[in-house]
Design a protein around this motif. Structure first.
Motif, short mmCIF file in Angstrom:
data_model
loop_
_atom_site.label_atom_id
_atom_site.label_comp_id
_atom_site.label_asym_id
_atom_site.label_seq_id
_atom_site.Cartn_x
_atom_site.Cartn_y
_atom_site.Cartn_z
N SER A 141 0.87 -0.93 0.23
CA SER A 141 0.12 0.10 -0.60
C SER A 141 1.20 1.00 -0.17
O SER A 141 2.38 1.36 0.42
CB SER A 141 -0.71 -0.07 1.29
OG SER A 141 -0.12 0.27 1.77
N SER A 142 0.21 2.93 0.24
CA SER A 142 1.39 3.56 -0.35
C SER A 142 1.34 3.52 1.25
O SER A 142 2.73 4.25 1.67
CB SER A 142 0.48 4.79 -0.86
OG SER A 142 -1.04 4.80 -0.36
N SER A 143 0.83 3.62 2.28
CA SER A 143 1.10 3.70 3.84
C SER A 143 2.22 3.57 4.14
O SER A 143 3.17 3.30 4.98
CB SER A 143 -0.09 3.62 4.72
OG SER A 143 -1.73 4.27 3.55
N GLU A 144 2.05 1.51 3.62
CA GLU A 144 3.23 1.27 3.72
C GLU A 144 4.96 1.35 3.30
O GLU A 144 6.05 1.60 3.51
CB GLU A 144 3.24 -0.74 3.15
CG GLU A 144 4.74 -1.23 3.21
CD GLU A 144 4.48 -3.02 3.02
OE1 GLU A 144 4.27 -3.19 4.08
OE2 GLU A 144 4.46 -3.05 1.79
N SER A 195 6.63 12.75 -2.23
CA SER A 195 5.89 13.06 -3.82
C SER A 195 4.17 11.99 -3.62
O SER A 195 4.76 10.98 -3.55
CB SER A 195 5.60 13.36 -4.36
OG SER A 195 4.52 14.22 -5.10
N ASP A 196 3.39 12.10 -2.47
CA ASP A 196 2.08 10.87 -2.17
C ASP A 196 0.77 11.14 -3.71
O ASP A 196 0.38 12.62 -3.24
CB ASP A 196 1.78 11.64 -0.97
CG ASP A 196 -0.16 10.54 -0.85
OD1 ASP A 196 0.01 9.86 -1.74
OD2 ASP A 196 -0.32 10.13 0.18
N GLU A 197 1.00 10.81 -4.48
CA GLU A 197 0.48 10.87 -5.43
C GLU A 197 -0.24 9.83 -6.00
O GLU A 197 -1.32 9.84 -6.99
CB GLU A 197 1.44 10.90 -6.90
CG GLU A 197 2.33 12.05 -7.02
CD GLU A 197 3.34 12.62 -7.78
OE1 GLU A 197 3.31 11.00 -8.72
OE2 GLU A 197 4.16 13.21 -7.33
C1 LIG Z 1 -3.25 11.05 0.33
C2 LIG Z 1 -3.43 9.39 0.87
N1 LIG Z 1 -2.35 9.15 0.82
C3 LIG Z 1 -2.69 7.59 1.11
C4 LIG Z 1 -3.37 7.64 1.93
C5 LIG Z 1 -3.45 5.64 1.86
O1 LIG Z 1 -3.98 4.59 0.34
P1 LIG Z 1 -3.54 3.67 0.71
O2 LIG Z 1 -4.90 2.64 1.12
O3 LIG Z 1 -2.67 2.81 -1.08
O4 LIG Z 1 -2.78 2.94 1.71
C6 LIG Z 1 -5.13 7.71 1.02
C7 LIG Z 1 -6.40 6.84 1.38
O5 LIG Z 1 -7.10 8.01 1.63
C8 LIG Z 1 -4.43 9.12 0.67
O6 LIG Z 1 -5.97 9.54 1.03
#
Ligand SMILES: Cc1ncc(COP(=O)(O)O)c(C=O)c1O
Length: 393
Positions: free
Chosen positions: A92-95, A201-203
């Motif tokens: 995931s992007s959180s990870e 950069s969170d995209e």
């Molecule tokens: C800006 C942003 N970054 C990251 C995430 C998390 O995404 P992921 O499900 O890929 O962990 C979210 C989830 O809402 C988000 O809004």
């Protein structure tokens, strides 16, 4: 016995308590889970996970070559070229954030995050024993990043003896939808290079940029030829499939620095090997099916934003921000009562749930944040009730 990386209290906030103790149904204008939003997923898209090739476990820490290639091609559909050897897959992007924090920071270092923005960063940084420091977005430019405002925070951190390890951009930002301007990005790279700070950069909302003017940055890692820049993406928003758990990091910037970063990132990823084989084998098919889901979502976001303007526009003192990116809309309302009281009363008196601006660190009141992902009928009814409530207030 417990680590101090965790919050000292898990007490739910007042809105969560109010929601969980409710007996009457309500209209949820905070819905952000696409799998519960009555969207039209292609019949049988989960079949992509049943490819017999996935019976064999032969992991690559950066992600299987075919899966990285699928990510590369998804960027190509946006007209952006990224290198396959600069991609790392995660669950995931959180990870991905947590891996980058491990890569860039030591315990006690500081991560600069935008305000207002998505509140997840506090938990992710805290879990790596890092402190979060907020830099303000420029309120006079619809909450855009101003490198000058970031520089001010970097200076004050350094003066206090802290080490800023990363500057986080949320691009487009959640919930304000703003993307960083090209000139501001160049100025940010100057700052980052001068102080040896990486840019993340969170995209995740790349596919939902409504204001794709030439002057804003889409994929920061692909647009940087200096410094160290990481772009994050994932299936969760790109394909409306948060349940399949796939995210990615793209690295870019100075060649040597990026090579070094990739070797280290590979080592971190090798310690987890967290993305499943079936999702990697099916990634190309999932991204293709997901492109249709994303197109549907985009249509809905536009429609609901139109409804929001139509219904709330005539209410005096209300400002609905233009649709620039992401899945949310920000509504500025007169600060006649505190935001918290406003959302609690809206729930109690009109059976509508929205988020207060302070959840996203707006520097002053009053803002309400609504999700444009809700089914159109629910959204129209909810915004009509919201308009009635605001008029009575
Ligand atoms: C800006 C942003 N970054 C990251 C995430 C998390 O995404 P992921 O499900 O890929 O962990 C979210 C989830 O809402 C988000 O809004």
């Amino acid at each position: 016995v417990f680590s101090s990386r965790l919050p000292p209290s898990f007490a739910p906030n007042r809105l969560t308590v109010a929601v969980s103790s409710r007996k009457r149904p309500f209209l949820d204008l905070t819905l952000s889970n696409p799998t519960l939003a009555s969207l039209d997923y292609t019949e049988g898209y989960l079949g992509a996970l049943a490819n017999p090739v996935a019976r064999i476990y032969d992991p690559d820490p950066r992600g299987l070559a075919g899966a990285r290639d699928a990510v590369l091609r998804s960027y190509r559909r946006h007209g952006v070229e990224v290198r396959e050897d600069r991609i790392v897959l995660s669950a995931s992007s959180s990870e991905a954030y947590s891996w980058l924090f491990k890569l860039l920071a030591n315990p006690g270092d500081v991560v600069l995050v935008p305000a207002p923005s998505y509140p997840l960063l506090d938990a992710l940084a805290g879990l790596e024993s890092l402190a979060v420091h907020r830099y303000p977005l420029d309120r006079s430019h619809r909450w855009a990043v101003s490198a000058h405002l970031v520089a001010h925070e970097v200076d004050s951190l350094k003066a206090a003896g802290c080490r800023p390890a990363a500057i986080v951009l949320v691009n487009p930002n959640n919930p304000t939808g703003t993307s960083i301007d090209r000139d501001e990005f160049e100025a940010l790279l100057d700052l980052a290079e001068e102080h040896g700070i990486a840019v993340i950069s969170d995209e995740v909302f790349l596919d939902y940029r409504f204001d794709s003017s030439m002057s804003s940055i889409d994929v920061a890692a692909a647009r940087a030829s200096r410094g160290l820049v990481f772009s994050l993406g994932g299936l969760s928003k790109a394909a409306g499939m948060p349940h399949l758990k796939a995210g990615w990091i793209v690295a870019g910037g100075d060649q040597t620095l990026t090579d070094d970063a990739m070797a280290r990132l590979e080592w971190i990823a090798d310690s987890f090997l967290s993305i499943s084989t079936p999702v990697q084998v099916g990634l190309d098919e999932l991204l293709n099916a997901g492109a249709m889901v994303a197109a549907d979502i985009k249509k809905r976001l536009r429609k609901n934003h139109g409804t929001l303007c139509e219904v709330l526009g005539p209410v005096p003192g209300i400002d609905v921000a233009p649709l620039t990116g992401g899945w949310s809309a920000v509504v500025r309302v007169p600060a006649v009562i505190p935001e918290e009281e406003m959302v609690l009363r809206l729930l109690e008196e009109a059976d509508v749930l929205v988020h207060p601006g302070f959840f996203f660190d707006f520097p002053f009141e009053a803002f309400l944040v609504v999700s444009l992902l809700c089914p159109e009928g629910v959204f129209r009814e909810g915004t009509q009730r919201l308009a009635g409530f605001l008029e009575r207030l």
